[in-house]
Design a protein around this motif. Sequence first.
Motif, PDB file in Angstrom:
ATOM      1  N   GLU A 187       0.810  -1.014   0.194  1.00  0.00           N
ATOM      2  CA  GLU A 187      -0.285   0.087   0.016  1.00  0.00           C
ATOM      3  C   GLU A 187       0.957   1.043  -0.186  1.00  0.00           C
ATOM      4  O   GLU A 187       1.096   2.255  -0.484  1.00  0.00           O
ATOM      5  CB  GLU A 187      -0.932  -0.314   1.667  1.00  0.00           C
ATOM      6  N   GLU A 188       2.335   1.070   0.443  1.00  0.00           N
ATOM      7  CA  GLU A 188       3.071   1.998   0.216  1.00  0.00           C
ATOM      8  C   GLU A 188       3.837   3.043  -0.722  1.00  0.00           C
ATOM      9  O   GLU A 188       4.706   2.655  -0.916  1.00  0.00           O
ATOM     10  CB  GLU A 188       4.256   2.404   1.405  1.00  0.00           C
ATOM     11  N   SER A 227      -9.202   4.731  -1.963  1.00  0.00           N
ATOM     12  CA  SER A 227      -9.647   3.242  -0.643  1.00  0.00           C
ATOM     13  C   SER A 227      -8.490   3.294  -0.076  1.00  0.00           C
ATOM     14  O   SER A 227      -9.016   3.021   0.975  1.00  0.00           O
ATOM     15  CB  SER A 227      -9.324   2.389  -1.789  1.00  0.00           C
ATOM     16  N   ILE A 228      -7.313   3.345   0.174  1.00  0.00           N
ATOM     17  CA  ILE A 228      -6.469   3.787   1.194  1.00  0.00           C
ATOM     18  C   ILE A 228      -7.292   4.850   2.111  1.00  0.00           C
ATOM     19  O   ILE A 228      -6.781   4.439   3.527  1.00  0.00           O
ATOM     20  CB  ILE A 228      -5.161   4.227   0.637  1.00  0.00           C
ATOM     21  N   PHE A 229      -7.792   5.803   2.032  1.00  0.00           N
ATOM     22  CA  PHE A 229      -8.219   6.714   2.918  1.00  0.00           C
ATOM     23  C   PHE A 229      -9.425   6.430   3.526  1.00  0.00           C
ATOM     24  O   PHE A 229      -9.063   6.193   5.014  1.00  0.00           O
ATOM     25  CB  PHE A 229      -8.591   8.185   2.704  1.00  0.00           C
ATOM     26  N   GLN A 230     -10.504   5.708   3.098  1.00  0.00           N
ATOM     27  CA  GLN A 230     -11.076   4.729   3.395  1.00  0.00           C
ATOM     28  C   GLN A 230     -10.976   4.194   4.016  1.00  0.00           C
ATOM     29  O   GLN A 230     -11.558   3.419   5.434  1.00  0.00           O
ATOM     30  CB  GLN A 230     -12.728   4.078   1.814  1.00  0.00           C
ATOM     31  N   ALA A 288     -13.778   1.207  -4.420  1.00  0.00           N
ATOM     32  CA  ALA A 288     -12.635   2.041  -4.890  1.00  0.00           C
ATOM     33  C   ALA A 288     -11.539   1.128  -5.506  1.00  0.00           C
ATOM     34  O   ALA A 288     -11.377   1.545  -6.693  1.00  0.00           O
ATOM     35  CB  ALA A 288     -11.940   2.787  -3.917  1.00  0.00           C
ATOM     36  N   LEU A 289     -11.826   0.209  -5.227  1.00  0.00           N
ATOM     37  CA  LEU A 289     -10.697  -0.134  -5.307  1.00  0.00           C
ATOM     38  C   LEU A 289     -11.435  -1.024  -6.637  1.00  0.00           C
ATOM     39  O   LEU A 289     -10.408  -2.030  -7.952  1.00  0.00           O
ATOM     40  CB  LEU A 289      -9.550  -1.809  -4.320  1.00  0.00           C
ATOM     41  N   GLU A 305      -4.802  -5.319  -2.111  1.00  0.00           N
ATOM     42  CA  GLU A 305      -5.468  -4.318  -1.136  1.00  0.00           C
ATOM     43  C   GLU A 305      -6.719  -4.592  -0.834  1.00  0.00           C
ATOM     44  O   GLU A 305      -7.180  -4.638   0.131  1.00  0.00           O
ATOM     45  CB  GLU A 305      -5.294  -2.677  -1.248  1.00  0.00           C
ATOM     46  N   MET A 306      -7.675  -5.582  -1.481  1.00  0.00           N
ATOM     47  CA  MET A 306      -9.068  -5.747  -1.039  1.00  0.00           C
ATOM     48  C   MET A 306      -8.146  -6.838  -0.435  1.00  0.00           C
ATOM     49  O   MET A 306      -9.702  -7.012   1.055  1.00  0.00           O
ATOM     50  CB  MET A 306      -9.348  -6.437  -2.451  1.00  0.00           C
TER      51      MET A 306
END
Length: 450
Positions: A28-29, A44-47, A59-60, A76-77
């Motif tokens: 994710e970074e 997606s990262i924010f949520q 979002a993903l 990420e999912m």
Amino acid sequence: MKKKWPFIFAFSVLLSNTVTVLAQTEPEEIKVEGDKFQDFFYESIFQKSIENYDKSLVALEQCLKLKPNDATIYFEMGKNYQYSKDYKNAYSSYEHATQIDANNKWFWVGLYDVCYETKDFNQAIIFVNKIIPFDAEYKEDLVSLYMATKQLDKALALINELNEKVGKTERREMYKMEILSEGKYQSSEIDNLKEQIEKNPKEESNYIALIFLYSNNNEENKVQEVAKKLEKEIPESVWAQVSLFKNYLDNNDGANAVKSMNMVLASSKIDSKIKHRILNEFLLFANANPQFVPDLDNAIGYFKNDPSVNVAKEIGKFYHNKKQWDKAIKYYDLSQKNSSEVDLETNLLWLQANTELKQFEPVVKKSMAMIDNYPAEPQFYYYAGMANNQLQLFKKAKDILEMGLDYVVENKNLEINFNIQLGEAYNGLGDPTKKELYFNKANQLLKEKK
């Protein structure tokens, strides 16, 4: 247009099939290019960061439409599903990520985490073995997984490997003790320890472990062999003396036993239980060989600050049980000298031992001093009254016994003894009526006991 979130990511990973280096950054970074994809991905990262996992997944899904074979999107999912405790979809997402890119450590870590959280430890082992080529520290996890799945032979082999390569840890040593409590694993561990001693003869811990294993199996000859080898390789080792001490006693070599004992008792490395055991063994030896009693007395000094056991008192009780009253008194005196607190039991035992020796004047003096400090303790009145009777000081005996009888509560034996001594006191005072009264009370109490 949607607001772009100004996240700054410290590391980067490739979002498509790439060659992965060993020191990888969590996927994710990242920093990605492309406005739409970037908007959806950052959304997606924010949520996810505010625990809106459903919105993050939406979002993903949009990201996947733009890049359907992007392993990081599936990773990420997987995280969002995992945080939502939807382990089935989390597993599927992480698995898809590994199918696209099998060279990313974090994708395998995701699968491992899901298996660990769902307690599927056998499957977790498979994934940890996938991670270890990227990060050898996961061998520690593998040890725990082998323990959880009762694969103790594999756990022991890996523990020994890690002990040799990176040093011992408290957790691994705890696991090892658990494994070796089952006898069938001890043989392989003995072989391992012998091998380690040959490789590194100056490593004391391997000798100690081998000595303990042989001791548990009652193989005393082998214990002595290892102890002598340890003493030769590491002359200053106090652990060698622990084993050699027993050998010296068995061979009636008191002089060397004393030397070994003093080394052990003076060492801060040796557990107090081992020290107490050694002193007890030497006590038995000194009892049979009185010339070593002075060495026993010196040894007691090592236990002055030991809060767990009053060693001098326990030695006094040892002689007390053997009816060696003089020796018992000697150690009771030493016990009280070494202690800043008054111990009631020690004083009562001292009074009994002196009574057995018919030393009644010291009994009177001690018991009266104890009455001043413990006026509600009836046994001190009993000893004072009994001793005064024996000294034919019947009036003093009577007064003390009558006073102390008021403190006797639910102790029939003591009450019987008080009445007998009161009968003796009144007999000495020439009062046959009260003599019979108290003797009759004593007889009645004896009948009630039956």
